[in-house]
Scaffold this active site. Structure first.
Site: not given
Ligand SMILES: [Mg+2]
Length: 259
Positions: A27-29, A209
């Site tokens: 994932d990124f953010d 997350d």
């Molecule tokens: Mg995320």
């Protein structure tokens, strides 16, 4: 039971060293970068960018970023050519030799656009709210809004899609998503990318997350799945605290695969 990744790092790295191939999805953010109040205000640490590039060019390893952002947005932010990308939680995927658009999402494009225009009309200008048409899904962020405004936003979203059977809403902590009914998710994207990039025997690693990442953790029950952030029930096998610890793990991963 979820274990602290760094308590079990030796056995995790041993699995990675002995695997025929490794597929890394992330994932990124909130995973590669900390969450920002304004999604436009993030930049990837150049060291992490270099690590992703290095990992993506090692013969035994393939890498994909799987995010809720649009494909165009995530390609611009990560800017590494040697890896694959899945945007809109997997509704659009681009890898070497693969260009996938989710069929249900393509069909829902028109009602989604109408809903985005209506919500922009009703919500933009209220404190902390952004409405983003991401082409195959729609994000209303209210991370920086007071509780009263969040309630107004959630009510407006539910009202806007009440008569639209092709769309549904998922309300989270940072904001809401409006998505096409029957479309894929991060779990289907992770399986598709692992198969395409690395083959079915590759050891999968997945980092994320948010609730949407749980779909990927569940789709990879034999993989090294890692939840980032404060403790919370999760389908992931391991957990780490922060994007900083993710970067630490990526260093160790690079060393293990390159050795
Ligand atoms: Mg995320």
């Amino acid at each position: 039971m979820t274990a602290d990744l760094f308590d079990e790092l030796d056995s995790v790295l041993e699995r990675i060293r002995s695997a025929p191939a490794v597929w890394l999805g992330t994932d990124f953010d909130g995973t590669l970068v900390p969450h920002a109040a304004n999604p436009g205000d993030v930049a990837l640490d150049p060291q992490v960018m270099d690590l992703l590039r290095e990992l993506g060019t090692l013969p035994r390893c393939r890498v994909a970023v799987v995010t809720g952002r649009s494909l165009a947005d995530i390609r611009r932010l990560v800017a590494v050519h040697e890896i694959a990308y899945a945007g809109n939680h997997g509704l659009e995927i681009q890898a070497l030799g693969l260009d996938h658009r989710d069929a249900a999402a393509v069909l829902a494009r028109e009602p989604l656009e109408r809903t985005a225009l209506r919500l922009a009309d009703e919500l933009v200008g209220r404190p902390g709210i952004t409405v983003q048409d991401k082409r195959f899904s729609l994000a209303v962020d209210y991370y920086a809004s007071p509780m009263e405004i969040r309630r107004i936003a959630v009510a407006a979203i539910d009202a806007a899609i009440a008569g639209v059977p092709m769309l549904f809403a998922r309300h989270g902590v940072h904001g809401s998503e409006v998505r096409p009914v029957g479309a894929g998710h991060k779990g289907t994207a992770a399986l598709r990318l692992r198969e395409h990039q690395s083959g079915p025997d590759a050891l999968p690693i997945f980092l994320g997350d948010e609730l949407t990442d749980e779909d990927a953790f569940e789709a990879l029950p034999d993989g090294i799945t890692i939840r980032v952030g404060d403790p919370r029930p999760t389908a992931a096998r391991y957990c780490v605290d922060s994007p900083r610890e993710v970067a630490r793990f990526l260093h160790r991963l690079r060393d293990a695969i390159a050795s």
